[in-house]
Design a protein around this motif. Structure first.
Motif, PDB file in Angstrom:
ATOM      1  N   SER A   1      58.978 -14.942 -34.816  1.00  0.00           N
ATOM      2  CA  SER A   1      59.030 -15.272 -33.396  1.00  0.00           C
ATOM      3  C   SER A   1      58.063 -14.278 -32.581  1.00  0.00           C
ATOM      4  O   SER A   1      57.500 -15.078 -31.680  1.00  0.00           O
ATOM      5  CB  SER A   1      60.595 -15.281 -33.148  1.00  0.00           C
ATOM      6  N   GLN A   2      58.374 -13.239 -32.655  1.00  0.00           N
ATOM      7  CA  GLN A   2      57.628 -12.388 -31.643  1.00  0.00           C
ATOM      8  C   GLN A   2      56.357 -12.325 -31.789  1.00  0.00           C
ATOM      9  O   GLN A   2      55.592 -12.193 -30.685  1.00  0.00           O
ATOM     10  CB  GLN A   2      58.025 -10.865 -31.925  1.00  0.00           C
TER      11      GLN A   2
ATOM     12  N   GLU B   1      54.599 -15.152 -32.546  1.00  0.00           N
ATOM     13  CA  GLU B   1      54.016 -16.410 -32.101  1.00  0.00           C
ATOM     14  C   GLU B   1      54.100 -16.517 -30.747  1.00  0.00           C
ATOM     15  O   GLU B   1      53.412 -17.111 -30.138  1.00  0.00           O
ATOM     16  CB  GLU B   1      54.975 -17.287 -32.729  1.00  0.00           C
ATOM     17  N   THR B   2      55.001 -15.610 -30.017  1.00  0.00           N
ATOM     18  CA  THR B   2      55.194 -15.794 -28.538  1.00  0.00           C
ATOM     19  C   THR B   2      54.291 -14.662 -27.983  1.00  0.00           C
ATOM     20  O   THR B   2      54.065 -14.649 -26.746  1.00  0.00           O
ATOM     21  CB  THR B   2      56.473 -15.226 -28.090  1.00  0.00           C
ATOM     22  N   GLY B   3      53.693 -14.006 -28.922  1.00  0.00           N
ATOM     23  CA  GLY B   3      52.560 -12.771 -28.410  1.00  0.00           C
ATOM     24  C   GLY B   3      53.323 -11.264 -27.776  1.00  0.00           C
ATOM     25  O   GLY B   3      52.682 -10.515 -27.380  1.00  0.00           O
ATOM     26  N   TYR B   4      54.809 -11.352 -28.229  1.00  0.00           N
ATOM     27  CA  TYR B   4      55.610  -9.997 -27.856  1.00  0.00           C
ATOM     28  C   TYR B   4      54.988  -8.906 -28.767  1.00  0.00           C
ATOM     29  O   TYR B   4      54.816  -7.817 -28.097  1.00  0.00           O
ATOM     30  CB  TYR B   4      56.779 -10.454 -28.003  1.00  0.00           C
TER      31      TYR B   4
ATOM     32  N   GLN C   1      50.239 -15.508 -39.455  1.00  0.00           N
ATOM     33  CA  GLN C   1      50.237 -14.863 -37.984  1.00  0.00           C
ATOM     34  C   GLN C   1      49.631 -13.528 -37.909  1.00  0.00           C
ATOM     35  O   GLN C   1      48.765 -13.407 -37.068  1.00  0.00           O
ATOM     36  CB  GLN C   1      51.757 -14.815 -37.629  1.00  0.00           C
TER      37      GLN C   1
END
Length: 350
Positions: free
Chosen positions: A178-179, A181-184, A313
């Motif tokens: 998730s991080q 994919e969100t660019g975190y 990713q």
């Protein structure tokens, strides 16, 4: 009121009146000639204007209206037939077709995302349920009296701990994915020597390879250094996942070969095995979350089902692409490439 017949009749009357008026200006024009001129001009003007407006304007305006009505009902499956003999109508038609095509693509994409969401919720519910129910069962058994037997207690606690460890790994992988994919999480791109990293990973996975009597081999030019740009930790994560999968799902007494090939601007990295292979229908989906080729076999081998999704990713974040090629009975090959660079200059302490 104003359909093609009415408009044509009005235009024909005007033309007939003007024509008759001009003919009447001629001296000694017979009445029969005036009547004939009026009738002929009316009929010819009516027929010409009627067919012109009916087939060039009104009919195509009706087609446009029908298409607009379909769009109003959110029906974007317009017929691809071309209409519009008049330039403005043709432009309107083209714009409507582009709009309908775009909306249809958006709807198809939304449907695909909705199906993916349903599958994801079903998969994650199943993946979370399995370790939770297993740990819950062991704990309740202990509470029901099994804790009085030290041997049974230790055995059940170890099994509960194993289930919870698997749950922790699953949650951690979900957070990582998730991080990304969100660019975190961003990649810390630096020069790294890829062959040295591969040898380090071989040492980490040596025991796992020995359990299956699997040979790990680096296929590269002797004494050649392969400097690339990448995040050493994330590229290491990619290689560990690919090599470990090749060991787990390959054949006993098999081989896992990591190949390095240098071109002008890139270094290609391949991880191949001589295992059972992957069927073609599965190759397009193996990078999806929780996608398993053989769910029962995959569960026995362990893993969260997110490894290849994370791999994709990471490689995407490096501006590259990972591909898979496989044939049943002939093994599987994963390939990606990284940008070449020169070896960094040694730092000196002043």
């Amino acid at each position: 009121m104003f359909n093609s017949r009415v408009v044509s009749a009005i235009l024909a009357l005007v033309v007939s009146g003007v024509t008759t008026a001009f003919v009447s200006l001629i001296d000694n024009t017979p009445t029969n000639a005036l009547i004939l001129a009026a009738v002929m001009s009316f009929v010819s003007a009516f027929m010409l204007s009627y067919f012109s407006m009916e087939y060039l304007v009104f009919r195509e305006l009706q087609n446009l209206h029908a298409a607009i009505e379909k769009l109003r009902r959110k029906d974007f499956k317009l017929t691809k037939s071309r209409f519009g003999s008049i330039e403005p109508i043709r432009k309107i038609n083209d714009e409507m077709m582009r709009y309908a095509s775009k909306k249809e693509q958006e709807i198809d994409e939304l449907k695909r995302i909705e199906n993916y969401r349903r599958e994801f919720l079903a998969d994650i519910s199943h993946e979370l349920k399995t370790p939770i129910f297993a740990a819950q069962g062991f704990v309740h058994t202990l509470l029901d009296g099994a804790a009085d037997d030290p041997e049974v207690r230790d055995q059940f606690l170890k099994k509960a701990a194993k289930s919870l460890d698997g749950l922790e790994a699953l949650v951690q992988d979900l957070i990582t994915l998730s991080q990304m994919e969100t660019g975190y999480i961003t990649m810390k791109i630096k020069p790294l020597e890829i062959s040295e990293l591969i040898n380090d990973i071989f040492e980490q996975l040596e025991k796992k390879a020995q359990k299956r009597n699997t040979t790990l081999k680096l296929d590269s030019k002797p004494d050649k250094k392969y400097w690339v740009l990448g995040d050493v930790n994330r590229i290491g994560q990619v290689l560990i996942n690919l090599i470990e999968n090749a060991i787990k799902y390959g054949n006993d007494n098999g081989k896992v070969i990591v190949g390095l090939e240098s071109s002008k601007d890139f270094v290609s990295i391949t991880v191949r095995d001589n295992g059972p292979g992957i069927a073609e229908e599965h190759q397009k989906r193996i990078f999806e979350r929780f996608y398993r080729i053989d769910k029962s076999r995959s569960k026995d081998k362990g893993g969260t089902g997110l490894g290849l999704a994370i791999v994709k990713q990471i490689i995407d974040a490096h501006g590259s692409k990972i591909t898979v090629s496989s044939k049943i009975g002939r093994g599987t090959t994963f390939e990606f490439r990284l940008e070449k660079t020169v070896a960094p200059l040694p730092t000196t302490n002043s």
